[in-house]
Design an enzyme around this catalytic site. Structure first.
Site, mmCIF file in Angstrom:
data_model
loop_
_atom_site.group_PDB
_atom_site.id
_atom_site.type_symbol
_atom_site.label_atom_id
_atom_site.label_comp_id
_atom_site.label_asym_id
_atom_site.label_seq_id
_atom_site.Cartn_x
_atom_site.Cartn_y
_atom_site.Cartn_z
ATOM 1 N N ARG A 93 -11.461 2.513 -4.752
ATOM 2 C CA ARG A 93 -11.248 1.629 -3.582
ATOM 3 C C ARG A 93 -12.099 2.169 -2.434
ATOM 4 O O ARG A 93 -11.643 3.006 -1.650
ATOM 5 C CB ARG A 93 -9.763 1.612 -3.189
ATOM 6 C CG ARG A 93 -8.852 0.850 -4.135
ATOM 7 C CD ARG A 93 -7.431 0.804 -3.588
ATOM 8 N NE ARG A 93 -6.603 -0.210 -4.207
ATOM 9 C CZ ARG A 93 -5.761 0.011 -5.220
ATOM 10 N NH1 ARG A 93 -5.631 1.211 -5.727
ATOM 11 N NH2 ARG A 93 -5.037 -0.986 -5.708
ATOM 12 N N ASN A 112 -2.337 -7.237 -8.313
ATOM 13 C CA ASN A 112 -1.583 -7.294 -7.043
ATOM 14 C C ASN A 112 -1.934 -8.586 -6.309
ATOM 15 O O ASN A 112 -1.063 -9.327 -5.856
ATOM 16 C CB ASN A 112 -1.918 -6.099 -6.146
ATOM 17 C CG ASN A 112 -1.752 -4.780 -6.862
ATOM 18 O OD1 ASN A 112 -0.966 -4.684 -7.791
ATOM 19 N ND2 ASN A 112 -2.491 -3.766 -6.450
ATOM 20 N N ASP A 113 -3.221 -8.837 -6.188
ATOM 21 C CA ASP A 113 -3.628 -10.059 -5.503
ATOM 22 C C ASP A 113 -3.518 -11.281 -6.409
ATOM 23 O O ASP A 113 -3.155 -12.357 -5.957
ATOM 24 C CB ASP A 113 -5.059 -9.913 -4.960
ATOM 25 C CG ASP A 113 -5.055 -9.154 -3.650
ATOM 26 O OD1 ASP A 113 -4.219 -9.471 -2.786
ATOM 27 O OD2 ASP A 113 -5.860 -8.214 -3.496
ATOM 28 N N ARG A 167 -15.851 -0.190 -6.267
ATOM 29 C CA ARG A 167 -15.640 -1.527 -5.730
ATOM 30 C C ARG A 167 -16.205 -1.573 -4.315
ATOM 31 O O ARG A 167 -15.952 -0.675 -3.512
ATOM 32 C CB ARG A 167 -14.136 -1.836 -5.691
ATOM 33 C CG ARG A 167 -13.855 -3.199 -5.090
ATOM 34 C CD ARG A 167 -12.405 -3.586 -5.216
ATOM 35 N NE ARG A 167 -11.568 -2.904 -4.244
ATOM 36 C CZ ARG A 167 -10.257 -3.067 -4.178
ATOM 37 N NH1 ARG A 167 -9.635 -3.862 -5.037
ATOM 38 N NH2 ARG A 167 -9.537 -2.439 -3.276
ATOM 39 N N ARG A 173 2.264 -10.343 -0.912
ATOM 40 C CA ARG A 173 2.516 -9.058 -1.554
ATOM 41 C C ARG A 173 3.191 -8.049 -0.623
ATOM 42 O O ARG A 173 3.627 -6.993 -1.059
ATOM 43 C CB ARG A 173 1.233 -8.478 -2.174
ATOM 44 C CG ARG A 173 0.184 -8.067 -1.184
ATOM 45 C CD ARG A 173 -1.120 -7.711 -1.884
ATOM 46 N NE ARG A 173 -1.213 -6.294 -2.210
ATOM 47 C CZ ARG A 173 -2.334 -5.714 -2.620
ATOM 48 N NH1 ARG A 173 -3.436 -6.426 -2.805
ATOM 49 N NH2 ARG A 173 -2.363 -4.434 -2.884
ATOM 50 N N CYS A 189 -6.563 -3.348 -13.309
ATOM 51 C CA CYS A 189 -6.459 -2.207 -12.399
ATOM 52 C C CYS A 189 -5.401 -2.398 -11.323
ATOM 53 O O CYS A 189 -5.214 -1.544 -10.479
ATOM 54 C CB CYS A 189 -7.816 -1.898 -11.765
ATOM 55 S SG CYS A 189 -8.413 -3.206 -10.693
ATOM 56 N N GLU A 193 -9.005 -11.637 -9.040
ATOM 57 C CA GLU A 193 -7.866 -11.507 -8.115
ATOM 58 C C GLU A 193 -7.410 -12.858 -7.591
ATOM 59 O O GLU A 193 -6.386 -12.951 -6.924
ATOM 60 C CB GLU A 193 -8.264 -10.671 -6.895
ATOM 61 C CG GLU A 193 -8.459 -9.210 -7.187
ATOM 62 C CD GLU A 193 -9.001 -8.472 -5.991
ATOM 63 O OE1 GLU A 193 -8.321 -7.572 -5.493
ATOM 64 O OE2 GLU A 193 -10.132 -8.780 -5.556
ATOM 65 N N HIS A 214 0.806 -1.226 0.000
ATOM 66 C CA HIS A 214 0.000 0.000 0.000
ATOM 67 C C HIS A 214 0.836 1.272 0.000
ATOM 68 O O HIS A 214 0.424 2.281 -0.555
ATOM 69 C CB HIS A 214 -0.998 -0.027 1.146
ATOM 70 C CG HIS A 214 -1.968 -1.121 0.955
ATOM 71 N ND1 HIS A 214 -2.989 -1.035 0.040
ATOM 72 C CD2 HIS A 214 -2.010 -2.368 1.449
ATOM 73 C CE1 HIS A 214 -3.630 -2.177 0.020
ATOM 74 N NE2 HIS A 214 -3.059 -3.004 0.860
HETATM 75 C C1 PEP Z 1 -5.322 -5.740 -6.807
HETATM 76 O O1 PEP Z 1 -5.356 -6.695 -6.014
HETATM 77 O O2 PEP Z 1 -4.602 -5.715 -7.815
HETATM 78 C C2 PEP Z 1 -6.172 -4.555 -6.575
HETATM 79 C C3 PEP Z 1 -6.328 -3.628 -7.493
HETATM 80 O O3 PEP Z 1 -6.762 -4.442 -5.353
HETATM 81 P P1 PEP Z 1 -5.976 -3.944 -4.027
HETATM 82 O O4 PEP Z 1 -4.594 -3.505 -4.432
HETATM 83 O O5 PEP Z 1 -6.787 -2.852 -3.458
HETATM 84 O O6 PEP Z 1 -5.974 -5.171 -3.194
HETATM 85 MG MG MG Z 2 -6.799 -6.707 -4.459
#
Ligand code: PEP
Ligand code: MG
Length: 549
Positions: free
Chosen positions: A305, A463-464, A341, A474, A510, A440, A195
């Site tokens: 988000r 990311n997930d 979301r 992550r 995204c 994800e 983050h």
């Molecule tokens: C992701 O997982 O790529 C995503 C966009 O959601 P977040 O980063 O908020 O988990």
């Molecule tokens: Mg995510």
């Protein structure tokens, strides 16, 4: 002081954004535990004085916040800060911390262990009100530690802009930071998709993550942060400072020329050389980021988000509060798509007032849609707010962390229930609202043929998806290098793309990979319809798409 510095001064990590900053290093405590000043070999009387001074200053600051909250938000919002000030002044708490310092602990360690003692006593009672006070204690202790950490050779540097140092930043910490004061970030832990990195990209400021623990002795000193090279130089020599400035001037000049060129492309839709149109959307966390997105040519919001609205507060937002914010965003976007979301909390996104239980493997645990399907009222409030906002623009709804068809079906049932309620109340909403899900989990990509029949769109959260596909936490910088091999993730994205296209739907990306220009051609080749990135990356991605085959 700088020139006679003896210890290690140069540190390397993973650079986020290719920018530079220079300023004083300021340490910020993290939510769970604290970046600590270790107690061994400290003078106990000095530590006690440091602790008492920090408590005094934190009480003054908290009272000031309470006063401002009363003026701007009203009596009940201010109360929480008044309670914090009272708890800070508690004799038992102060006595307990002083006792810990007498045993040889540092002020920071004493605050942390006293906080742990009090929070576990309060939580053990099992009373909802007292559990909430336990979260308050955690918050105020973070406040004291921040005050302790803010000490510099000049004294309190809170008014000066600074380079923020933290073990890692939690999302709820990041939303509470006074971002106008932050020149850059350095975190001991963290990866490009953590983050802190997401925030650094959204703010367009330099950051280095995964540098490992920095010595306390450099906190408060001047430092040069070079995110392009992933390097932090503390207490620089004159020569190092001059070289840094020369590079800074040169790189800024090149960057602004490039930006001018990119801006000239804003009004042209992004189409590849072979004629494939890609929508360039923005990721935002709140209303405040929408202006920046529009300024950089966002054709829509690909990911709002919504959990960020929950992080900014100490209690659950009401349906009306969510609705008002979503409505303003939809109106600002003037008919451009806004994908909201639903709440994605849990795992690395903890919110104290949710009182979620500690888990052995939080990333594989209770998060996202799993929580919403359990806490139906919490979910309904969000669904109703999004539906109501859909009357004021082109709003879409997106569910995170879907892994099974059953989850999606249950989520949709609740959405239809919310629609029926609004019908009964004669409240307007877009009956054709687009429904989509995040891809994800590898499971969602693998069964995307079935999921595709239930939705209008997919948005890939790389990311997930990367975390779960490659089994790479992550947040863990030790293993993040494995993510450089994107083949498995790309194959899953291709599978989901083909399946959603088969039924006439669309797909976006995204996650942070969408902003990685070395992957743009691959996304184009796969056939994705949209790329959604934080505002400072919009121009770059647009340029790269137009340059693609
Ligand atoms: C992701 O997982 O790529 C995503 C966009 O959601 P977040 O980063 O908020 O988990
Ligand atoms: Mg995510």
């Amino acid at each position: 002081m700088e020139k006679s510095y003896k210890g290690q001064r140069i540190f390397t990590g993973i650079g986020i954004t290719s920018k530079k900053a220079s300023g004083r290093l300021r340490l910020i405590s993290t939510n769970e535990g604290v970046v600590q000043n270790k107690g061994t070999s400290l003078n106990k009387d000095d530590e006690k004085k440091r602790f008492l001074d920090a408590v005094k200053r934190t009480i003054e600051r908290t009272n000031e916040i309470a006063k401002r909250a009363k003026e701007s938000l009203g009596e009940s919002e201010a109360q929480i800060f008044e309670i914090h000030a009272m708890l800070l002044d508690d004799e038992d708490f102060i006595g307990s911390a002083l006792g810990e310092i007498s045993k040889g602990k540092s002020a920071e360690e004493a605050v942390t262990s006293s906080a742990q003692k009090y929070t576990s006593i309060l939580r053990a009672i099992g009373d909802e009100y007292l559990s909430a006070r336990a979260s308050d204690i955690k918050d105020i202790c973070s406040g004291i530690i921040d005050t302790l950490s803010a000490k510099t050779e000049k004294g309190d540097s809170e008014e000066e802009p600074y380079i923020l140092v933290a073990r890692d930043l939690t999302p709820s910490q990041t939303v509470k930071l006074d971002k106008s004061k932050i020149l850059g970030f350095v975190t001991y832990e963290g990866t490009p998709s953590s983050h802190t990195s997401i925030l650094a990209r959204a703010m367009g400021i330099p950051a280095i993550v995964g540098v490992g623990e920095l010595p306390n002795s450099i906190i408060g000193t001047e430092a040069l942060l070079d995110a392009k090279r992933g390097r932090l130089i503390a207490c620089p020599s004159d020569e190092e400072r001059e070289r840094f400035l020369a590079e800074y001037r040169y790189e800024s000049k090149i960057a602004s020329e490039h930006e001018r060129y990119m801006r000239s492309l804003i009004s042209t839709p992004a189409v590849t050389r072979s004629g494939h149109r890609v929508l360039i959307y923005a990721n935002v966390g709140n209303e405040g980021e929408v202006d920046g997105a529009l300024l950089n040519g966002a054709e829509g919001i690909g990911l709002l988000r919504s959990e960020f609205m929950y992080f900014e507060r100490d209690t659950y937002p009401s349906e009306t509060e969510l609705f008002s914010s979503y409505k303003r965003i939809a109106e600002k976007m003037q008919g451009k798509r806004v994908i909201i979301r639903t709440l994605d909390v849990g795992a690395d996104k903890q919110i104290p007032y949710f009182n979620l239980e500690k888990e052995q493997n939080p990333a594989l645990g209770y998060r996202g849609i799993r929580i919403c399907l359990d806490r139906r009222e919490l979910f309904k409030i969000q669904l109703r707010a999004i539906l109501r906002a859909s009357h004021y623009g082109k709003v879409g709804i997106m569910m995170p962390m879907i892994a099974t068809l059953g989850e999606l079906k249950r989520a949709k049932e609740l959405l239809f229930e919310a629609m029926k309620e609004l019908d009964k109340e004669s409240v307007m909403y877009d009956e054709k609202i687009e429904i989509g899900i995040m891809i994800e989990t590898p499971a969602s990509a693998i069964i995307s043929d079935k999921l595709a029949k239930e939705v209008s769109f997919f948005s890939v959260g790389t990311n997930d998806l990367t975390q779960y596909t490659l089994a790479v936490d992550r947040q863990n910088s030790r293993v993040s290098g494995i993510c450089a091999d994107t083949e498995a993730v790309m194959r899953l994205i291709k599978m989901a793309t083909d399946n959603i296209h088969e039924v006439g739907g669309w797909i976006g990306v995204c996650g942070e990979m969408a902003a990685d220009l070395s992957l743009t051609q691959a996304f184009v080749d796969i056939g994705v319809d949209e790329l959604s990135v934080s505002a400072p990356y919009l121009l770059g991605v647009r340029g790269k798409v137009t340059d693609s085959k």
